[in-house]
Write an enzyme that holds these catalytic residues in place. Structure first.
Site, PDB file in Angstrom:
ATOM      1  N   ASP A 186       0.866  -1.179   0.000  1.00 34.43           N
ATOM      2  CA  ASP A 186       0.000   0.000   0.000  1.00 34.43           C
ATOM      3  C   ASP A 186       0.904   1.230   0.000  1.00 34.43           C
ATOM      4  OD1 ASP A 186      -1.525   2.183   0.611  1.00 34.43           O
ATOM      5  OD2 ASP A 186      -2.678   1.215   2.205  1.00 34.43           O
TER       6      ASP A 186
ATOM      7  N   TYR B 157     -12.594  13.237  -6.615  1.00 38.64           N
ATOM      8  CA  TYR B 157     -11.596  12.677  -7.541  1.00 38.64           C
ATOM      9  C   TYR B 157     -10.819  13.754  -8.319  1.00 38.64           C
ATOM     10  CZ  TYR B 157      -9.933   9.702 -11.403  1.00 38.64           C
ATOM     11  OH  TYR B 157      -9.169   9.052 -12.346  1.00 38.64           O
TER      12      TYR B 157
ATOM     13  N   LYS C 268      -6.730  15.061  -8.158  1.00 38.71           N
ATOM     14  CA  LYS C 268      -5.833  15.054  -9.321  1.00 38.71           C
ATOM     15  C   LYS C 268      -5.177  16.432  -9.494  1.00 38.71           C
ATOM     16  CE  LYS C 268      -6.429  10.828 -10.880  1.00 38.71           C
ATOM     17  NZ  LYS C 268      -5.376   9.854 -10.584  1.00 38.71           N
TER      18      LYS C 268
ATOM     19  N   ASN D  65     -11.205   9.052 -20.677  1.00 39.81           N
ATOM     20  CA  ASN D  65     -11.570   7.636 -20.485  1.00 39.81           C
ATOM     21  C   ASN D  65     -10.728   6.650 -21.295  1.00 39.81           C
ATOM     22  OD1 ASN D  65     -14.196   7.941 -18.941  1.00 39.81           O
ATOM     23  ND2 ASN D  65     -14.478   9.290 -20.709  1.00 39.81           N
TER      24      ASN D  65
ATOM     25  N   LYS E 141     -16.042   1.191 -16.126  1.00 39.40           N
ATOM     26  CA  LYS E 141     -16.432   2.422 -16.817  1.00 39.40           C
ATOM     27  C   LYS E 141     -17.378   2.091 -17.965  1.00 39.40           C
ATOM     28  CE  LYS E 141     -12.850   5.293 -15.449  1.00 39.40           C
ATOM     29  NZ  LYS E 141     -12.295   6.558 -15.858  1.00 39.40           N
TER      30      LYS E 141
ATOM     31  N   THR F  19     -21.943  13.097 -23.696  1.00 39.28           N
ATOM     32  CA  THR F  19     -20.891  12.744 -24.656  1.00 39.28           C
ATOM     33  C   THR F  19     -19.534  12.577 -23.961  1.00 39.28           C
ATOM     34  OG1 THR F  19     -20.590  15.106 -25.074  1.00 39.28           O
ATOM     35  CG2 THR F  19     -21.938  13.882 -26.667  1.00 39.28           C
ATOM     36  N   ARG F  20     -18.706  11.731 -24.567  1.00 39.69           N
ATOM     37  CA  ARG F  20     -17.355  11.461 -24.058  1.00 39.69           C
ATOM     38  C   ARG F  20     -16.467  11.046 -25.228  1.00 39.69           C
ATOM     39  NH1 ARG F  20     -19.694  12.989 -20.250  1.00 39.69           N
ATOM     40  NH2 ARG F  20     -19.715  12.265 -18.110  1.00 39.69           N
TER      41      ARG F  20
HETATM   42  P1  NAD Z   1      -7.444   0.600 -11.778  1.00 42.05           P
HETATM   43  O1  NAD Z   1      -8.423   0.753 -10.671  1.00 42.05           O
HETATM   44  O2  NAD Z   1      -7.630  -0.518 -12.740  1.00 42.05           O
HETATM   45  O3  NAD Z   1      -5.969   0.535 -11.214  1.00 42.05           O
HETATM   46  C1  NAD Z   1      -5.535   1.289 -10.105  1.00 42.05           C
HETATM   47  C2  NAD Z   1      -4.786   0.351  -9.191  1.00 42.05           C
HETATM   48  O4  NAD Z   1      -4.242   1.097  -8.108  1.00 42.05           O
HETATM   49  C3  NAD Z   1      -5.660  -0.742  -8.586  1.00 42.05           C
HETATM   50  O5  NAD Z   1      -5.183  -2.013  -8.939  1.00 42.05           O
HETATM   51  C4  NAD Z   1      -5.561  -0.503  -7.079  1.00 42.05           C
HETATM   52  O6  NAD Z   1      -5.524  -1.697  -6.323  1.00 42.05           O
HETATM   53  C5  NAD Z   1      -4.244   0.244  -6.989  1.00 42.05           C
HETATM   54  N1  NAD Z   1      -4.147   1.016  -5.754  1.00 42.05           N
HETATM   55  C6  NAD Z   1      -5.102   1.805  -5.179  1.00 42.05           C
HETATM   56  N2  NAD Z   1      -4.636   2.310  -4.038  1.00 42.05           N
HETATM   57  C7  NAD Z   1      -3.371   1.845  -3.873  1.00 42.05           C
HETATM   58  C8  NAD Z   1      -2.387   2.017  -2.886  1.00 42.05           C
HETATM   59  N3  NAD Z   1      -2.630   2.778  -1.797  1.00 42.05           N
HETATM   60  N4  NAD Z   1      -1.208   1.378  -3.022  1.00 42.05           N
HETATM   61  C9  NAD Z   1      -0.961   0.587  -4.099  1.00 42.05           C
HETATM   62  N5  NAD Z   1      -1.872   0.395  -5.079  1.00 42.05           N
HETATM   63  C10 NAD Z   1      -3.057   1.014  -4.969  1.00 42.05           C
HETATM   64  O7  NAD Z   1      -7.456   2.015 -12.544  1.00 42.05           O
HETATM   65  P2  NAD Z   1      -6.813   2.419 -13.942  1.00 42.05           P
HETATM   66  O8  NAD Z   1      -7.929   2.617 -14.902  1.00 42.05           O
HETATM   67  O9  NAD Z   1      -5.713   1.500 -14.284  1.00 42.05           O
HETATM   68  O10 NAD Z   1      -6.233   3.857 -13.581  1.00 42.05           O
HETATM   69  C11 NAD Z   1      -4.837   4.107 -13.405  1.00 42.05           C
HETATM   70  C12 NAD Z   1      -4.619   5.590 -13.189  1.00 42.05           C
HETATM   71  O11 NAD Z   1      -5.131   6.334 -14.285  1.00 42.05           O
HETATM   72  C13 NAD Z   1      -5.308   6.158 -11.943  1.00 42.05           C
HETATM   73  O12 NAD Z   1      -4.519   7.164 -11.373  1.00 42.05           O
HETATM   74  C14 NAD Z   1      -6.563   6.798 -12.508  1.00 42.05           C
HETATM   75  O13 NAD Z   1      -7.056   7.815 -11.677  1.00 42.05           O
HETATM   76  C15 NAD Z   1      -6.036   7.323 -13.837  1.00 42.05           C
HETATM   77  N6  NAD Z   1      -7.104   7.519 -14.833  1.00 42.05           N
HETATM   78  C16 NAD Z   1      -7.732   6.458 -15.394  1.00 42.05           C
HETATM   79  C17 NAD Z   1      -8.727   6.664 -16.347  1.00 42.05           C
HETATM   80  C18 NAD Z   1      -9.432   5.509 -17.005  1.00 42.05           C
HETATM   81  O14 NAD Z   1     -10.298   5.745 -17.852  1.00 42.05           O
HETATM   82  N7  NAD Z   1      -9.142   4.261 -16.689  1.00 42.05           N
HETATM   83  C19 NAD Z   1      -9.092   7.976 -16.694  1.00 42.05           C
HETATM   84  C20 NAD Z   1      -8.446   9.038 -16.077  1.00 42.05           C
HETATM   85  C21 NAD Z   1      -7.438   8.808 -15.160  1.00 42.05           C
END
Ligand code: NAD
Length: 352
Positions: A70, A165, A169, A194, A208, A237-238
């Site tokens: 963590d 959220y 960021k 996304n 999502k 829209t997205r």
């Molecule tokens: P995801 O939820 O699949 O992966 C995030 C991972 O982080 C998870 O496996 C979770 O267990 C891990 N995590 C959370 N807290 C933790 C901690 N304290 N220590 C260690 N690991 C931890 O999400 P994702 O879609 O892979 O997103 C990755 C990054 O991209 C994130 O920062 C997210 O905010 C950003 N993001 C994603 C999207 C999208 O569409 N997927 C869009 C905008 C931003």
């Protein structure tokens, strides 16, 4: 500048093949894809970190050191960053709209992850640090119409980010900028729009829209109940970026000196409504479903698209996988997951 000098990746940037690369959130969707991407590029010392127990990681990548930590805790962030040359922080407590509208405190608490990770990266002497920001950092006032103009980088300020959220960021972006200004750490900040593709959450509450809609179409076909529930009126829209564009974009942004400490959009500019996304998934499934709409479900802003002028100008590139092509691959993967789960085989899953 020519394209060749502008576009540097880890491979062409002079980074040694055995340089220690650290990726947090690697048990999840994008972090997992990134670890796999760097492994395929020939890097030999990749440390993948996630707080999920290893059996729950979406991908297990051979040759990659995988640690369950963590990193919202200082001592774990230090351990994760030991010997790091490059750090990619993709860990966050997040999900689709259903999650981020409901669990704002969890989203805000991700500030601890970046706070400890960037300090640990700096202390470990890392050369570069990547932060995964989001289009949710943009001013929500500019996203009230489904036909609103695409968001450009300057639209984050004056700030009125998505509650929870988005504010986390924005604040973490500022950490990155100040670590560059005060301490000289080269930081890279991408605002993802996304992201979708195989090996991501497709069920359970954190998924999502693209994955959720594919799953609903697959479920409708399987159960014979030919209807689909859509959140909101479906006119919101997205734009959606395919995962392969995301991993390449992360690499290009991280290794571009012109972009140090400079937030930049990383997203597709192919805008669609949720209704159009449903039609595409129906086409892929070869079925037409009766649509019902839930006006009270979480739906996020009315409209959002990525203005790619800056990324095109600086990197001479932008995400370019057509939605139809990327969604076909995603649909096929979710269909297989659905079948596997039904047959009692292991699938991608989340735990709380
Ligand atoms: P995801 O939820 O699949 O992966 C995030 C991972 O982080 C998870 O496996 C979770 O267990 C891990 N995590 C959370 N807290 C933790 C901690 N304290 N220590 C260690 N690991 C931890 O999400 P994702 O879609 O892979 O997103 C990755 C990054 O991209 C994130 O920062 C997210 O905010 C950003 N993001 C994603 C999207 C999208 O569409 N997927 C869009 C905008 C931003």
């Amino acid at each position: 500048m020519t394209k060749a000098t502008r576009q540097k990746t880890a491979k062409t940037s002079g980074l040694e093949r055995d340089a220690q690369i650290v990726i947090t959130g690697a048990g999840g969707f994008i972090g997992g894809a990134l670890a796999s991407y760097f492994r395929d590029q020939g890097f030999t010392r990749i440390r993948a970190v996630d707080k999920k127990p290893l059996p729950h990681w979406y991908q297990h990548i051979s040759g990659v050191e995988s640690l369950c930590l963590d990193v919202g805790k200082e001592e774990n962030a230090k351990r994760a960053c030991e010997g790091a040359v490059e750090v990619y922080n993709l860990a966050a407590d997040m999900g689709g709209m259903g999650f981020i509208e409901r669990f704002r405190i969890e989203c805000l608490r991700s500030i601890l992850i970046n706070t400890h990770m960037i300090e640990a990266a700096y202390r470990a002497g890392a050369q570069r640090y990547f932060f995964s920001s989001s289009a949710c950092a943009y001013n929500t006032e500019l996203q009230k119409d489904p036909k609103c103009r695409a968001l450009k980088e300057s639209d984050a300020y004056p700030a009125m980010a998505e509650r929870g959220y988005g504010w986390e960021k924005l604040m973490s972006e500022m950490f990155c900028q100040e670590y560059t200004a005060e301490r000289g750490l080269k930081t890279a900040i991408a605002r993802f729009h996304n992201v979708y593709g195989p090996n991501g959450t497709w069920d359970g509450g954190r998924e999502k829209a693209p994955a959720a809609i594919c799953r609903k179409v697959i479920e409708a076909k399987d159960t014979g109940v030919h209807q689909i529930e859509i959140w909101g009126d479906g006119n919101q829209t997205r734009s959606f970026m395919y995962i392969d564009d995301c991993t390449l974009g992360i690499d290009l942004i991280m290794h571009c000196d012109e972009l140090v400490a400079t937030p930049i959009n990383l997203g597709s500019s192919e805008m669609v409504s949720i209704n159009e996304l449903v039609s595409l998934a129906e086409e892929l499934g070869g079925i037409k479903l009766k649509r019902t709409y839930d006006p009270n479900a979480p739906k996020g802003v009315a409209g959002r698209n990525s203005d790619n002028t800056m990324i095109q100008r600086i990197l001479d590139w932008q995400p370019n996988t057509p939605l139809r092509k990327g969604l076909a691959k995603t649909y096929a993967w979710i269909e297989q997951q659905y079948r596997d789960r039904k047959a009692g085989r292991r699938t991608v899953r989340d735990i709380d």
